[in-house]
Scaffold this motif. Sequence first.
Motif, PDB file in Angstrom:
ATOM      1  N   GLY A  14       0.814  -1.211   0.000  1.00 43.33           N
ATOM      2  CA  GLY A  14       0.000   0.000   0.000  1.00 43.33           C
ATOM      3  C   GLY A  14       0.845   1.257   0.000  1.00 43.33           C
TER       4      GLY A  14
ATOM      5  N   THR B 289       0.987   4.233  -3.156  1.00 44.73           N
ATOM      6  CA  THR B 289       0.272   5.463  -2.821  1.00 44.73           C
ATOM      7  C   THR B 289       0.390   6.520  -3.905  1.00 44.73           C
ATOM      8  OG1 THR B 289       0.924   5.048  -0.529  1.00 44.73           O
ATOM      9  CG2 THR B 289      -0.126   7.137  -0.983  1.00 44.73           C
TER      10      THR B 289
ATOM     11  N   PHE C  80      -3.364  -3.518   3.039  1.00 40.37           N
ATOM     12  CA  PHE C  80      -3.146  -2.748   1.823  1.00 40.37           C
ATOM     13  C   PHE C  80      -3.937  -1.442   1.855  1.00 40.37           C
ATOM     14  CE2 PHE C  80      -4.608  -1.705  -2.506  1.00 40.37           C
ATOM     15  CZ  PHE C  80      -3.387  -1.431  -3.110  1.00 40.37           C
TER      16      PHE C  80
ATOM     17  N   LEU D 138      -2.447   2.359   2.063  1.00 45.29           N
ATOM     18  CA  LEU D 138      -2.694   3.103   0.832  1.00 45.29           C
ATOM     19  C   LEU D 138      -3.395   4.424   1.100  1.00 45.29           C
ATOM     20  CD1 LEU D 138      -2.640   3.107  -2.305  1.00 45.29           C
ATOM     21  CD2 LEU D 138      -4.869   1.986  -2.233  1.00 45.29           C
TER      22      LEU D 138
END
Length: 264
Positions: A88, A92, A161, A165
């Motif tokens: 994640g 980004t 995740f 994220l």
Amino acid sequence: MLEALLLLAVGMLASICGAVAGLGGGFIIVPVLAFLYTIPVASISGTSMAVLFVSAISSTIAYARQRRIDYRSGLAFSVAMIPGSILGALTTTVVGSRTFFIALGVFLMMMAVLINFKPTSSRGGWLRPNTSHRLVDQSGQVHEYSFNMWFGCVVALFVGFLSSLFGIGGGSVMVPTMILFLAFPPHIATATSMFSILLSSLVGTISHVSLGHVMWDKFVWLAIGALVGGQIGARIASKIPAKAVVRVLAVCLFAVAVRMLFKG
């Protein structure tokens, strides 16, 4: 000075709401940072994740005193979250899928509605229980429940995740899953979720720090508020009935869902 006080208040409010519902509080911090500052999404997510780690420390300490954390399940879920947390953080900077945000928003709205229905005692297929736990909390209340550990770990991977994220705290998916599909008692689900978030957010935070995503000047004030708010939120959660915890969770989920839909 005014900015510092505002960030302090935001951190405290986010941590209180996050601790009560087991979500972590990022669903408040992320939109506030996005509204106040013109900064990259990666910086917002990274800063929120770092504050989430501090909030989780505070809440976990309070929940540990109440003896409402299922450590075995929490540890298993957090280990499953770790690979997702790293992935994640790395993805980004490339987020921008409108369909993904809208789909997630709709999903969370559905969870906000379904969470109000009591789980059925009989489960089959991939929800068939393979683990049974029994906890006695500080008040002497006995909590007994059975669930499918493998299903919980698969969901936790996805949660890790999402948490890293968006910086919103994976509890927005993990807690309703634990209550709705794994039959966790609401109080145990929120406490165990914060413990899982503590371990997984450490990895997510380290990943974001290494990538330079954390705004330290904003983090300091948010973190101070989060430390205080985590203690207050856990105490509030211990004094309200399980149904009220579910109602608070439903409202928070709806708020997160609306944010996702607007982002989409």
